[in-house]
Design a protein around this motif. Structure first.
Motif, PDB file in Angstrom:
ATOM      1  N   ARG A 255       0.843  -1.202   0.000  1.00 64.23           N
ATOM      2  CA  ARG A 255       0.000   0.000   0.000  1.00 64.23           C
ATOM      3  C   ARG A 255       0.872   1.243   0.000  1.00 64.23           C
ATOM      4  O   ARG A 255       2.054   1.190   0.321  1.00 64.23           O
ATOM      5  N   VAL A 256       0.252   2.357  -0.361  1.00 66.45           N
ATOM      6  CA  VAL A 256       0.931   3.651  -0.396  1.00 66.45           C
ATOM      7  C   VAL A 256       0.425   4.498   0.761  1.00 66.45           C
ATOM      8  O   VAL A 256      -0.780   4.611   0.977  1.00 66.45           O
ATOM      9  N   ILE A 257       1.359   5.096   1.492  1.00 66.04           N
ATOM     10  CA  ILE A 257       1.037   5.998   2.595  1.00 66.04           C
ATOM     11  C   ILE A 257       0.990   7.441   2.094  1.00 66.04           C
ATOM     12  O   ILE A 257       0.142   8.228   2.487  1.00 66.04           O
ATOM     13  N   LYS A 258       1.933   7.762   1.204  1.00 65.64           N
ATOM     14  CA  LYS A 258       2.019   9.110   0.631  1.00 65.64           C
ATOM     15  C   LYS A 258       2.376   8.987  -0.843  1.00 65.64           C
ATOM     16  O   LYS A 258       3.285   8.237  -1.190  1.00 65.64           O
ATOM     17  N   GLY A 259       1.650   9.711  -1.699  1.00 71.55           N
ATOM     18  CA  GLY A 259       1.970   9.721  -3.115  1.00 71.55           C
ATOM     19  C   GLY A 259       1.183   8.703  -3.917  1.00 71.55           C
ATOM     20  O   GLY A 259       0.078   8.316  -3.554  1.00 71.55           O
ATOM     21  N   ALA A 260       1.791   8.246  -5.031  1.00 68.41           N
ATOM     22  CA  ALA A 260       1.118   7.323  -5.948  1.00 68.41           C
ATOM     23  C   ALA A 260       2.131   6.445  -6.669  1.00 68.41           C
ATOM     24  O   ALA A 260       3.205   6.915  -7.046  1.00 68.41           O
ATOM     25  N   VAL A 261       1.762   5.177  -6.857  1.00 70.09           N
ATOM     26  CA  VAL A 261       2.582   4.251  -7.631  1.00 70.09           C
ATOM     27  C   VAL A 261       1.698   3.474  -8.585  1.00 70.09           C
ATOM     28  O   VAL A 261       0.486   3.355  -8.392  1.00 70.09           O
ATOM     29  N   LEU A 262       2.335   2.913  -9.615  1.00 69.70           N
ATOM     30  CA  LEU A 262       1.726   1.860 -10.408  1.00 69.70           C
ATOM     31  C   LEU A 262       2.362   0.578  -9.903  1.00 69.70           C
ATOM     32  O   LEU A 262       3.580   0.403  -9.994  1.00 69.70           O
ATOM     33  N   ASP A 263       1.554  -0.301  -9.338  1.00 73.49           N
ATOM     34  CA  ASP A 263       2.052  -1.541  -8.759  1.00 73.49           C
ATOM     35  C   ASP A 263       1.717  -2.697  -9.691  1.00 73.49           C
ATOM     36  O   ASP A 263       0.612  -2.755 -10.234  1.00 73.49           O
ATOM     37  N   VAL A 264       2.681  -3.611  -9.872  1.00 71.61           N
ATOM     38  CA  VAL A 264       2.553  -4.659 -10.881  1.00 71.61           C
ATOM     39  C   VAL A 264       2.907  -6.023 -10.290  1.00 71.61           C
ATOM     40  O   VAL A 264       3.919  -6.158  -9.600  1.00 71.61           O
ATOM     41  N   ALA A 265       2.079  -7.023 -10.591  1.00 71.10           N
ATOM     42  CA  ALA A 265       2.344  -8.419 -10.250  1.00 71.10           C
ATOM     43  C   ALA A 265       2.363  -9.224 -11.545  1.00 71.10           C
ATOM     44  O   ALA A 265       1.431  -9.126 -12.351  1.00 71.10           O
ATOM     45  N   VAL A 266       3.430 -10.014 -11.745  1.00 67.29           N
ATOM     46  CA  VAL A 266       3.586 -10.832 -12.951  1.00 67.29           C
ATOM     47  C   VAL A 266       3.571 -12.305 -12.558  1.00 67.29           C
ATOM     48  O   VAL A 266       4.348 -12.727 -11.694  1.00 67.29           O
ATOM     49  N   ASP A 267       2.717 -13.080 -13.199  1.00 68.87           N
ATOM     50  CA  ASP A 267       2.635 -14.516 -12.946  1.00 68.87           C
ATOM     51  C   ASP A 267       3.858 -15.203 -13.547  1.00 68.87           C
ATOM     52  O   ASP A 267       4.040 -15.210 -14.769  1.00 68.87           O
ATOM     53  N   ILE A 268       4.698 -15.780 -12.692  1.00 69.96           N
ATOM     54  CA  ILE A 268       5.901 -16.475 -13.169  1.00 69.96           C
ATOM     55  C   ILE A 268       5.874 -17.951 -12.748  1.00 69.96           C
ATOM     56  O   ILE A 268       6.902 -18.562 -12.476  1.00 69.96           O
ATOM     57  N   ARG A 269       4.670 -18.529 -12.763  1.00 68.05           N
ATOM     58  CA  ARG A 269       4.483 -19.939 -12.430  1.00 68.05           C
ATOM     59  C   ARG A 269       4.351 -20.736 -13.737  1.00 68.05           C
ATOM     60  O   ARG A 269       3.313 -20.671 -14.394  1.00 68.05           O
ATOM     61  N   LYS A 270       5.415 -21.453 -14.103  1.00 68.91           N
ATOM     62  CA  LYS A 270       5.377 -22.267 -15.325  1.00 68.91           C
ATOM     63  C   LYS A 270       4.198 -23.227 -15.260  1.00 68.91           C
ATOM     64  O   LYS A 270       3.965 -23.867 -14.250  1.00 68.91           O
ATOM     65  N   GLY A 271       3.429 -23.292 -16.331  1.00 72.78           N
ATOM     66  CA  GLY A 271       2.259 -24.153 -16.395  1.00 72.78           C
ATOM     67  C   GLY A 271       0.967 -23.458 -16.013  1.00 72.78           C
ATOM     68  O   GLY A 271      -0.118 -24.007 -16.212  1.00 72.78           O
ATOM     69  N   SER A 272       1.055 -22.258 -15.491  1.00 75.63           N
ATOM     70  CA  SER A 272      -0.139 -21.501 -15.110  1.00 75.63           C
ATOM     71  C   SER A 272      -0.874 -21.032 -16.365  1.00 75.63           C
ATOM     72  O   SER A 272      -0.241 -20.639 -17.347  1.00 75.63           O
ATOM     73  N   PRO A 273      -2.208 -21.027 -16.339  1.00 71.45           N
ATOM     74  CA  PRO A 273      -2.947 -20.505 -17.503  1.00 71.45           C
ATOM     75  C   PRO A 273      -2.724 -19.012 -17.726  1.00 71.45           C
ATOM     76  O   PRO A 273      -3.016 -18.501 -18.805  1.00 71.45           O
ATOM     77  N   THR A 274      -2.186 -18.307 -16.712  1.00 71.78           N
ATOM     78  CA  THR A 274      -1.913 -16.873 -16.863  1.00 71.78           C
ATOM     79  C   THR A 274      -0.407 -16.576 -16.812  1.00 71.78           C
ATOM     80  O   THR A 274       0.003 -15.443 -16.557  1.00 71.78           O
ATOM     81  N   PHE A 275       0.421 -17.591 -17.092  1.00 73.49           N
ATOM     82  CA  PHE A 275       1.881 -17.419 -17.073  1.00 73.49           C
ATOM     83  C   PHE A 275       2.298 -16.251 -17.969  1.00 73.49           C
ATOM     84  O   PHE A 275       1.852 -16.137 -19.114  1.00 73.49           O
ATOM     85  N   GLY A 276       3.130 -15.365 -17.426  1.00 75.76           N
ATOM     86  CA  GLY A 276       3.647 -14.227 -18.181  1.00 75.76           C
ATOM     87  C   GLY A 276       2.698 -13.045 -18.242  1.00 75.76           C
ATOM     88  O   GLY A 276       3.059 -11.990 -18.755  1.00 75.76           O
ATOM     89  N   GLN A 277       1.489 -13.199 -17.721  1.00 70.60           N
ATOM     90  CA  GLN A 277       0.544 -12.089 -17.696  1.00 70.60           C
ATOM     91  C   GLN A 277       0.737 -11.285 -16.416  1.00 70.60           C
ATOM     92  O   GLN A 277       1.308 -11.776 -15.444  1.00 70.60           O
ATOM     93  N   HIS A 278       0.264 -10.046 -16.446  1.00 76.83           N
ATOM     94  CA  HIS A 278       0.420  -9.200 -15.263  1.00 76.83           C
ATOM     95  C   HIS A 278      -0.869  -8.454 -14.946  1.00 76.83           C
ATOM     96  O   HIS A 278      -1.755  -8.315 -15.790  1.00 76.83           O
TER      97      HIS A 278
END
Length: 190
Positions: free
Chosen positions: A74-97
């Motif tokens: 979370r952000v206390i002050k300001g703003a960010v773009l936060d990103v999560a990338v699926d790096i689980r080989k075999g996942s149906p969403t592998f490589g997606q964020h």
């Protein structure tokens, strides 16, 4: 709190219930009981905080087992773009964020499960960023991916000539060249 599902199972946005009045506002930033009931059961063991200026990009980081981490950010002050990338080989969403803007005004939190690389870019003049981890940091277990991997196609919302990186973050492999990734069939929470 309200839990908002994203396009990737397990990665969620959390909006706390805010109480406003003439004095300001109040909200519960974390409740273990509610988190376990609404998101998943994890036991957070470490809180971290960073301060950064506009253009700083931190990521894309992860820790390998047995020190893999879930994060609640979370952000206390300001703003960010936060990103999560699926790096689980075999996942149906592998490589997606999934990317979400976290700000001091929206009070949103972002849950990144184990098996994902995580990073953020600073969109405001300054940011104070906090996160909980469910495993202790272990330098020997560090992993990372290139922030600018064209196959990931992440729009960090900062011109590339304005991005500020650590020396380490300038030299990470692309996803297709990574020597180590998670396995989707493994239970990372055992």
């Amino acid at each position: 709190m309200e839990v908002i599902q994203t396009a990737i199972e397990g990665v969620v946005i959390i909006e706390p219930r805010l109480f406003n009045d003439a004095r300001g506002y109040f909200f519960e930033s974390f409740s273990q009981r509610d988190f376990d009931r609404l998101v998943r059961t994890v036991h957070f063991v470490q809180d971290n905080e960073s301060k950064s200026s506009y253009g700083v990009l931190r990521g894309l980081h992860f820790q390998k087992p047995p020190y893999a981490q879930s994060k609640l950010v979370r952000v206390i002050k300001g703003a960010v773009l936060d990103v999560a990338v699926d790096i689980r080989k075999g996942s149906p969403t592998f490589g997606q964020h999934v990317a979400v803007e976290l700000t001091e005004e929206n009070h949103r939190q972002f849950f990144i499960p184990r098996g994902f690389a995580h990073g953020f870019s600073v969109l405001s003049p300054e940011v104070i960023f906090q996160y909980k981890c469910d495993n202790f940091y272990a330098p020997q277990s560090e992993g990372a991916l290139a922030w600018d991997d064209p196959d990931l196609d992440i729009n960090w919302r900062i011109p590339s000539d304005k991005i500020i990186l650590s020396e380490k973050d300038k030299h990470h492999p692309r996803l297709k060249d990574a020597e180590w990734l998670f396995d989707y069939s493994e239970n990372l929470y055992q």
